[in-house]
Design a protein around this motif. Structure first.
Motif, mmCIF file in Angstrom:
data_model
loop_
_atom_site.group_PDB
_atom_site.id
_atom_site.type_symbol
_atom_site.label_atom_id
_atom_site.label_comp_id
_atom_site.label_asym_id
_atom_site.label_seq_id
_atom_site.Cartn_x
_atom_site.Cartn_y
_atom_site.Cartn_z
ATOM 1 N N ASP A 29 0.817 -1.219 0.000
ATOM 2 C CA ASP A 29 0.000 0.000 0.000
ATOM 3 C C ASP A 29 0.845 1.261 0.000
ATOM 4 N N GLY A 30 2.164 1.087 -0.030
ATOM 5 C CA GLY A 30 3.047 2.246 -0.005
ATOM 6 C C GLY A 30 3.143 2.913 1.342
ATOM 7 N N ARG A 31 2.869 2.163 2.411
ATOM 8 C CA ARG A 31 2.870 2.733 3.752
ATOM 9 C C ARG A 31 4.114 2.284 4.516
ATOM 10 N N ARG A 32 4.779 3.235 5.104
ATOM 11 C CA ARG A 32 5.992 2.953 5.864
ATOM 12 C C ARG A 32 5.666 2.125 7.102
ATOM 13 N N VAL A 33 6.548 1.164 7.391
ATOM 14 C CA VAL A 33 6.457 0.389 8.626
ATOM 15 C C VAL A 33 7.735 0.623 9.417
ATOM 16 N N THR A 34 7.590 1.160 10.613
ATOM 17 C CA THR A 34 8.736 1.479 11.470
ATOM 18 C C THR A 34 8.794 0.504 12.632
ATOM 19 N N GLU A 35 9.988 -0.021 12.881
ATOM 20 C CA GLU A 35 10.191 -0.931 14.004
ATOM 21 C C GLU A 35 11.014 -0.241 15.081
ATOM 22 N N GLN A 36 10.503 -0.245 16.307
ATOM 23 C CA GLN A 36 11.229 0.272 17.464
ATOM 24 C C GLN A 36 11.449 -0.883 18.433
#
Length: 396
Positions: free
Chosen positions: A96-103
């Motif tokens: 979907d072109g959505r960023r996924v950020t992992e913390q």
């Protein structure tokens, strides 16, 4: 905020070793999307240990389930938690072109193992389905609560986001993320009452997943010399705009305010003409109060039937209520003029009461409501004024 149910696994995780230093717990945040349930982003907990690599997802629902829309409006917002392989989870948002950020969270092996145990407790058949609450119990608040329970203490959040201050409300946070959807915010401001208009603390703003991500970046856990950052490292698992899906700007002439001003302009013109020539514009009154009455029925349902906490009290019901339907029902009947005049008098009094509530700060009012409220007040005033004339009005 929530994500349509992807292929989730309803299994239970294997127990985690409290001494396993490779056990990792991460907060995953998906950037906002273009669907109305994606505007604040989405959160999940990634769990990695002993060959396991899954995301615990509390934002699962199914539009196709029987009576979903009715039950959702009524307040029976049943969501569920499930496990999704991390690769599948990330791929779904990347597509979907959505960023996924992992913390990656700075937990001890024992605390991380406690997170696994608490997730397993949520996955039990008796606990899997939960009553979703838009601001109090959702896909962001659940992971936050689980982490706090695992560490046995509250997470320390040193300061809030620059966009929000001490007077920030739940509605303010929503408005921040709904800027590209003026009609959606207009609908929220109609449906949700004063329950989302009280000042909230910084932690409460984390009901929005994207806010939770930003707060987690500077948060700490522990006290005194044992204080340490909540997040040890941050990685981008799927690239995309940091602010999420970029929506086209809504032209001014398509905004709720533009439409409301057109309604007001027509009401002003017809009221001036009607009062000057002693006539009533029945078609306009029929249409205007029919729309108000239908919306009033929806608001009455939300206030008196729905179990949504934020839908009541809603002082808009003084302006928009089922009684508005009296006008389209009686406007064509000459013998009902007195009854209609009584209604219009009542309507003016109710609008005046609503105005007092707003001036007292009891509930936020969307600016686009003002021209619409004034339109109804003008039509009620003109009807009363015209029928007080001895010669009576001319009909149109």
């Amino acid at each position: 905020m929530a994500h349509v149910a992807m292929r989730a696994q309803q299994r239970i995780l294997p127990p985690a070793d409290t001494t396993d230093t490779s056990l990792s717990v991460s907060l995953l945040t998906c950037a906002p999307g273009s669907e109305i349930y994606e505007l604040e982003g989405h959160s999940g907990l990634r769990l990695q240990y002993a060959g396991v690599d899954v995301v615990a997802n509390w934002g699962l629902f199914d539009f196709n389930s029987p009576g979903f829309v009715y039950r959702f409006v009524k307040g029976e917002t049943d969501y569920c938690v499930g496990l999704i392989p991390t690769r599948a989870f990330v791929t779904a948002y990347a597509d979907d072109g959505r960023r996924v950020t992992e913390q990656t969270l700075n937990l001890t092996p024992r605390q991380a193992a406690e997170v696994v145990e608490l997730v397993n407790d949520n996955l039990q058949p008796a606990n899997r389905v939960y009553r979703y609450n838009y601001v109090l119990d959702n896909c962001a608040t659940r992971p936050l609560c689980i982490v706090e329970r695992a560490i046995g203490d509250s997470i320390n959040i040193p300061c809030g986001l620059a966009e929000f201050d001490a007077s920030t409300t739940f509605r303010n946070v929503m408005q921040h993320f709904h800027a590209g959807y003026p009609w959606y915010q207009f609908g929220i401001d109609l449906a949700l009452g004063s329950g989302i208009d009280y000042p909230i603390d910084t932690r409460s703003t984390a009901f929005a997943p994207e806010v939770l991500r930003q707060l987690a970046a500077t948060a700490t856990i522990g006290h005194g010399i044992d204080t340490r950052p909540l997040v040890t490292s941050t990685a981008i698992l799927a690239d995309g705009p940091a602010q999420g899906t970029i929506l086209p700007h809504t032209p001014w002439w398509r905004t709720p305010m533009a439409v409301a001003l057109v309604v007001l302009a027509v009401s002003l013109l017809l009221t001036w003409r009607d009062m000057r020539h002693r006539r009533t514009s029945q078609w306009w009154d029929f249409t205007l109060f029919l729309v108000y009455g239908i919306e009033g029925c929806v608001i009455a349902f939300l206030v008196f039937v729905s179990t949504h906490e934020a839908s009541s009290p809603n002082y808009l019901i003084l302006w928009l209520n089922p009684l508005c339907l009296i006008v389209p029902a009686l406007v064509w009947l000459r013998r009902c003029r007195k009854a209609l005049a009584v209604y219009h008098g009542f309507n003016l009094a109710a609008i005046a009461t609503y105005a007092i509530c707003i001036m007292a700060g009891m509930q936020y009012i969307n600016p686009a409501f003002l021209p619409l409220i004034l339109s109804g007040a003008l039509r009620s005033f003109s009807y009363i004024y015209i029928y007080r004339e001895p010669k009576g009005p001319k009909q149109q």
